[in-house]
Design an enzyme around this catalytic site. Sequence first.
Site, PDB file in Angstrom:
ATOM      1  N   ASP A  72     -13.761  -1.250   3.657  1.00  0.00           N
ATOM      2  CA  ASP A  72     -12.790  -1.366   4.750  1.00  0.00           C
ATOM      3  C   ASP A  72     -13.479  -0.770   5.992  1.00  0.00           C
ATOM      4  O   ASP A  72     -14.159  -1.484   6.750  1.00  0.00           O
ATOM      5  CB  ASP A  72     -11.500  -0.625   4.355  1.00  0.00           C
ATOM      6  N   GLY A 102      -4.103  -3.968   6.357  1.00  0.00           N
ATOM      7  CA  GLY A 102      -3.027  -3.746   7.320  1.00  0.00           C
ATOM      8  C   GLY A 102      -3.194  -2.423   8.015  1.00  0.00           C
ATOM      9  O   GLY A 102      -3.910  -1.529   7.535  1.00  0.00           O
ATOM     10  N   ASP A 154      -7.363   3.219  -2.828  1.00  0.00           N
ATOM     11  CA  ASP A 154      -8.015   3.314  -1.512  1.00  0.00           C
ATOM     12  C   ASP A 154      -8.248   4.783  -1.179  1.00  0.00           C
ATOM     13  O   ASP A 154      -7.298   5.565  -1.099  1.00  0.00           O
ATOM     14  CB  ASP A 154      -7.124   2.662  -0.439  1.00  0.00           C
ATOM     15  N   LYS A 208      -3.038   5.219  -2.631  1.00  0.00           N
ATOM     16  CA  LYS A 208      -4.015   6.027  -1.899  1.00  0.00           C
ATOM     17  C   LYS A 208      -4.469   7.170  -2.800  1.00  0.00           C
ATOM     18  O   LYS A 208      -3.666   7.712  -3.568  1.00  0.00           O
ATOM     19  CB  LYS A 208      -3.369   6.597  -0.625  1.00  0.00           C
ATOM     20  N   LYS A 218      -1.296  -1.064  -4.288  1.00  0.00           N
ATOM     21  CA  LYS A 218      -2.447  -0.229  -3.911  1.00  0.00           C
ATOM     22  C   LYS A 218      -1.948   1.199  -3.777  1.00  0.00           C
ATOM     23  O   LYS A 218      -0.892   1.430  -3.177  1.00  0.00           O
ATOM     24  CB  LYS A 218      -3.029  -0.747  -2.594  1.00  0.00           C
ATOM     25  N   GLU A 272     -11.350   0.848  -2.991  1.00  0.00           N
ATOM     26  CA  GLU A 272     -11.551   0.609  -1.557  1.00  0.00           C
ATOM     27  C   GLU A 272     -12.147   1.840  -0.868  1.00  0.00           C
ATOM     28  O   GLU A 272     -11.615   2.944  -1.007  1.00  0.00           O
ATOM     29  CB  GLU A 272     -10.196   0.235  -0.938  1.00  0.00           C
ATOM     30  N   SER A 331       0.865  -1.175   0.000  1.00  0.00           N
ATOM     31  CA  SER A 331       0.000   0.000   0.000  1.00  0.00           C
ATOM     32  C   SER A 331       0.906   1.232   0.000  1.00  0.00           C
ATOM     33  O   SER A 331       1.692   1.412   0.930  1.00  0.00           O
ATOM     34  CB  SER A 331      -0.880  -0.031   1.252  1.00  0.00           C
ATOM     35  N   LYS A 381      -9.618  -6.471   8.269  1.00  0.00           N
ATOM     36  CA  LYS A 381      -8.576  -6.066   9.215  1.00  0.00           C
ATOM     37  C   LYS A 381      -9.027  -6.607  10.553  1.00  0.00           C
ATOM     38  O   LYS A 381     -10.043  -6.144  11.095  1.00  0.00           O
ATOM     39  CB  LYS A 381      -8.467  -4.543   9.309  1.00  0.00           C
TER      40      LYS A 381
HETATM   41  O1  OSB Z   1      -7.019   2.071   4.817  1.00  0.00           O
HETATM   42  O2  OSB Z   1      -5.964   0.292   4.501  1.00  0.00           O
HETATM   43  C1  OSB Z   1      -6.024   1.389   5.035  1.00  0.00           C
HETATM   44  C2  OSB Z   1      -2.813   2.090   6.975  1.00  0.00           C
HETATM   45  C3  OSB Z   1      -3.310   2.735   8.085  1.00  0.00           C
HETATM   46  C4  OSB Z   1      -4.672   2.963   8.168  1.00  0.00           C
HETATM   47  C5  OSB Z   1      -5.524   2.554   7.142  1.00  0.00           C
HETATM   48  C6  OSB Z   1      -5.019   1.891   6.026  1.00  0.00           C
HETATM   49  C7  OSB Z   1      -3.636   1.689   5.937  1.00  0.00           C
HETATM   50  C8  OSB Z   1      -2.984   1.086   4.782  1.00  0.00           C
HETATM   51  C9  OSB Z   1      -1.628   0.442   4.993  1.00  0.00           C
HETATM   52  O3  OSB Z   1      -3.420   1.143   3.651  1.00  0.00           O
HETATM   53  C10 OSB Z   1      -1.676  -1.027   4.976  1.00  0.00           C
HETATM   54  C11 OSB Z   1      -0.404  -1.650   5.481  1.00  0.00           C
HETATM   55  O4  OSB Z   1       0.503  -1.862   4.671  1.00  0.00           O
HETATM   56  O5  OSB Z   1      -0.317  -1.960   6.690  1.00  0.00           O
HETATM   57 MG    MG Z   2      -8.291   0.955   3.534  1.00  0.00          MG
END
Ligand code: OSB
Ligand code: MG
Length: 379
Positions: free
Chosen positions: A247, A299, A197, A172, A170, A222, A144, A271
């Site tokens: 999510d 994550g 995401d 953001k 992924k 996402e 991510s 998660k």
């Molecule tokens: O929305 O998935 C998410 C990290 C912190 C809070 C929300 C998210 C995330 C990530 C990172 O996208 C995922 C990771 O590599 O741990």
């Molecule tokens: Mg997310």
Amino acid sequence: MSIDRIELRLVKMPLVAPFETSFGVEVVEEHIIVRADGDGITGWGECVASEGPWYSYETNRTAWHILRDFLIPLTFENEIHSAPEFSQLTARVRGHNMAKAGLESALWDWFAKAQNKSLAQMFNAQQTAQPDFILPERIAVGVSIGLQATPRALVEQVRGYLAEGYTRIKIKIKPGHDVALVRAVRAEFPNIRLQVDANSAYRLSDADIFRAMDDANLLLIEQPLSNDDIFQHSKLQRELKTALCLDESIHSADDAEAALELGACRIINIKPGRVSGYAESIKLHDVAARRGAAVWCGGMLESGIGRAANVAVATLPNFKLPGDLSASRRYYKQDIVEPEFTVDAEGMMRVPTGPGIGVAVVRENLDAVTASLQVFRRN
Ligand code: OSB
Ligand code: MG
């Protein structure tokens, strides 16, 4: 067999690079590490709340309060024979899923070690989606990537992670930084497995933005709309070919059932912290499998302790898409477990096979990042 000592540690772990999402920037990751002791066995867990209530309403301070004043006393006052039992026992505490999952994960590790089984074995024994499923030795993982200063910088980040082996990327997005980012990455890498995401940054009236990326062959979009919404997502999903994935909106297996039934998404990000732990994650996994909807493991920038349990749950048969489970060094200069998590040239991560989390906590490294510590004893 019982746990008679529980330790909470607030840890502050500097990230190798700031991680920016639509809700803010993380520079130092703060989590609570939970240690449970009894009968000479030590179980480790991780609570993935943050310093502030940006991803969810929980913070490390609310989690500490709920753990100290409710969840730890409940654990000491009752005879608990398994981690799913803890999950049932704490159901009367409304919400505070990350606090629950932090302690629940330490109990899973403790019970797994007591039975000399790996977490992957423990979790698979609970799932009912495919009773004869054989555990994989490795799982496909993704990365991510946070918001970058420019589309060019993002493309270079993607290039670097692809070179390291990751087979799913992924990115953001946030308002003003969305369609152009998708186009920039797709122009350079037409065939990679790519997803976006939004972390709840848009409104249904922004549907045109998602229509504009509907032909980009994304694996999924996402959490585009608000953090607790299911209804508006069901309207947006009807407008798009691309699968939506929820999510933030999904807090339980029941939420997942509602979202899938209402057509609010076709894929769910699990998660464990967000849904109160691994017992609920397994239930959610089974609900999605019954409905033919794929899940994948999200994550929260976990240390190796939380990562180990996430990797174990991601071995379940309906985790059909690579998770946000990257190598330790993608997050931290030094992890608090040994061996660290790594990704091979094929973008795969090994599943620990030892008892419990299957990795050793490095006490010096843990002490070095511990900001505060409190011990609780059964009396
Ligand atoms: O929305 O998935 C998410 C990290 C912190 C809070 C929300 C998210 C995330 C990530 C990172 O996208 C995922 C990771 O590599 O741990
Ligand atoms: Mg997310």
